[in-house]
Motif scaffolding. Structure first.
Motif, PDB file in Angstrom:
ATOM      1  N   GLY A 175      32.398  47.891  37.731  1.00  8.62           N
ATOM      2  CA  GLY A 175      31.916  46.962  36.715  1.00  8.62           C
ATOM      3  C   GLY A 175      32.942  46.737  35.631  1.00  8.62           C
ATOM      4  O   GLY A 175      33.121  45.613  35.130  1.00  8.62           O
ATOM      5  N   ALA A 176      33.653  47.800  35.250  1.00 11.07           N
ATOM      6  CA  ALA A 176      34.694  47.679  34.236  1.00 11.07           C
ATOM      7  C   ALA A 176      35.791  46.735  34.712  1.00 11.07           C
ATOM      8  O   ALA A 176      36.263  45.878  33.952  1.00 11.07           O
ATOM      9  N   ALA A 177      36.200  46.880  35.969  1.00 12.24           N
ATOM     10  CA  ALA A 177      37.248  46.007  36.509  1.00 12.24           C
ATOM     11  C   ALA A 177      36.811  44.547  36.495  1.00 12.24           C
ATOM     12  O   ALA A 177      37.601  43.653  36.165  1.00 12.24           O
ATOM     13  N   MET A 178      35.556  44.305  36.833  1.00 12.95           N
ATOM     14  CA  MET A 178      35.050  42.932  36.852  1.00 12.95           C
ATOM     15  C   MET A 178      35.002  42.342  35.445  1.00 12.95           C
ATOM     16  O   MET A 178      35.416  41.197  35.212  1.00 12.95           O
ATOM     17  N   LEU A 179      34.499  43.106  34.489  1.00 14.78           N
ATOM     18  CA  LEU A 179      34.401  42.612  33.119  1.00 14.78           C
ATOM     19  C   LEU A 179      35.774  42.373  32.512  1.00 14.78           C
ATOM     20  O   LEU A 179      35.995  41.376  31.793  1.00 14.78           O
ATOM     21  N   GLU A 180      36.705  43.270  32.787  1.00  9.95           N
ATOM     22  CA  GLU A 180      38.057  43.098  32.263  1.00  9.95           C
ATOM     23  C   GLU A 180      38.735  41.889  32.896  1.00  9.95           C
ATOM     24  O   GLU A 180      39.515  41.184  32.238  1.00  9.95           O
ATOM     25  N   ALA A 181      38.429  41.634  34.167  1.00  9.58           N
ATOM     26  CA  ALA A 181      38.958  40.434  34.817  1.00  9.58           C
ATOM     27  C   ALA A 181      38.371  39.172  34.186  1.00  9.58           C
ATOM     28  O   ALA A 181      39.070  38.178  33.969  1.00  9.58           O
ATOM     29  N   MET A 182      37.084  39.197  33.879  1.00 10.60           N
ATOM     30  CA  MET A 182      36.455  38.059  33.203  1.00 10.60           C
ATOM     31  C   MET A 182      37.107  37.804  31.845  1.00 10.60           C
ATOM     32  O   MET A 182      37.381  36.650  31.466  1.00 10.60           O
ATOM     33  N   ALA A 183      37.359  38.889  31.113  1.00 12.06           N
ATOM     34  CA  ALA A 183      37.976  38.748  29.794  1.00 12.06           C
ATOM     35  C   ALA A 183      39.352  38.131  29.907  1.00 12.06           C
ATOM     36  O   ALA A 183      39.739  37.278  29.090  1.00 12.06           O
ATOM     37  N   THR A 184      40.103  38.520  30.926  1.00  9.48           N
ATOM     38  CA  THR A 184      41.438  37.975  31.132  1.00  9.48           C
ATOM     39  C   THR A 184      41.385  36.483  31.424  1.00  9.48           C
ATOM     40  O   THR A 184      42.195  35.703  30.924  1.00  9.48           O
ATOM     41  N   ARG A 185      40.410  36.063  32.216  1.00  8.02           N
ATOM     42  CA  ARG A 185      40.311  34.659  32.590  1.00  8.02           C
ATOM     43  C   ARG A 185      39.869  33.781  31.412  1.00  8.02           C
ATOM     44  O   ARG A 185      40.244  32.622  31.323  1.00  8.02           O
ATOM     45  N   ARG A 186      39.069  34.338  30.540  1.00  4.80           N
ATOM     46  CA  ARG A 186      38.533  33.537  29.441  1.00  4.80           C
ATOM     47  C   ARG A 186      39.440  33.510  28.220  1.00  4.80           C
ATOM     48  O   ARG A 186      39.334  32.616  27.381  1.00  4.80           O
ATOM     49  N   ALA A 187      40.328  34.500  28.101  1.00  6.63           N
ATOM     50  CA  ALA A 187      41.183  34.583  26.909  1.00  6.63           C
ATOM     51  C   ALA A 187      42.288  33.536  26.968  1.00  6.63           C
ATOM     52  O   ALA A 187      42.831  33.239  28.032  1.00  6.63           O
TER      53      ALA A 187
END
Length: 285
Positions: free
Chosen positions: A18-30
């Motif tokens: 879950g951490a990997a997925m959320l961090e990936a989402m943050a990278t895409r949105r930033a």
């Protein structure tokens, strides 16, 4: 207590995925680098990473090292499959077979596991643990500075993370909260645990910067499972149930084989952004 250890390891794997997925989402949105680390998604992912580590420590108190490490490395399975639904990353039939093999392998590992009383480390064990940390730190730092081979650095990172698993088994965390706090502050093994964790994280970060995520994750998963797992079986009270030797070996091969295949899958490369194309957009939330 085996059930408690199993539950902790499974939740740790889910938390890390879950951490990997959320961090990936943050990278895409930033829109810029600073926006990633201040994103609520990234901070939530970081919190899950910490939770996963704490649960892994708990699991190592009640299950053999090799079983815990294999289960936690199964986060790759969750990440690859889930990223297909969230980010529309590619998912091959081979990936599904590898995921199934991992699940079967983990079942065999857990079924064959046998734990005894935690060992009580003496002065010699503490000195050996600290000496290995110093040697590994020197070799790891020199290699990180001079070598461009990401898989070699990942191997050393896996040894360091394996050291944390061994230290967890050796540190005395029994007693009241006050006694545990006193142990953490005064026990050299606790400091060794933190040292191994910091070294492993640093080397892993360098390895990811030097090479593709797939081979790095694959080497890391195998090393941090087999190295401390073998030590646990030989010296730290871990064991295999009578008559379960062959299922244990088969489970280890299936579990780690599945992780290696999935770590090198196009989905993993796409999620990490090192497949030569733009990272995939969010598919659904």
């Amino acid at each position: 207590m085996l059930v408690l250890g199993l539950a902790a390891a499974l939740v740790a794997a889910a938390a890390n995925a879950g951490a990997a997925m959320l961090e990936a989402m943050a990278t895409r949105r930033a829109t810029h680098a600073a926006g990633v680390v201040t994103s609520p998604l990234y901070l939530t992912g970081l919190t899950l990473d910490i939770l996963g580590w704490v649960l892994t420590v708990l699991a190592l108190r009640y299950m053999p090292i090799v079983a815990v490490q294999a289960i936690v490395s199964g986060q790759v399975v969750i990440t690859v499959v889930a990223s297909h639904w969230v980010f529309d990353t590619p998912l091959r039939r081979l990936d599904l077979i590898a995921a199934g093999a991992n699940v079967v392998g983990l079942g065999l590992l857990v079924g064959s596991a046998r734990t005894e009383e935690l060992p009580h480390v003496g002065v010699g064990g503490t000195v050996a643990l600290l000496a290995v940390l110093v040697v590994l730190a020197v070799v790891g730092i020199l290699t990180a500075l001079r070598s461009k081979h990401a898989t070699l650095i990942a191997f050393l990172s896996g040894l360091a993370f394996g050291g944390t698993a061994v230290a967890v088994r050796l540190v005395d965390l029994d007693g009241s909260v006050g006694e545990i706090a006193h142990t953490v502050v005064t026990d050299p093994v606790a400091y060794a645990l933190l040292g191994y964790a910091a070294l492993g994280l640093g080397l892993y970060t360098v390895a990811l910067a030097r090479g593709a995520v797939g081979p790095v994750v694959a080497v890391l998963a195998v090393t941090e499972t087999l190295a401390p797992g073998l030590l646990g079986l030989l010296l730290l009270g871990d064991g295999i149930r009578d008559g379960w030797g062959i299922p244990f070996v088969a489970g280890l091969v299936l579990a780690l084989g599945g992780v290696v295949v999935l770590a090198r899958s196009p989905a993993q490369a796409s999620l990490a952004g090192d497949d030569g194309v733009a990272r995939p957009p969010l598919k659904r939330l």
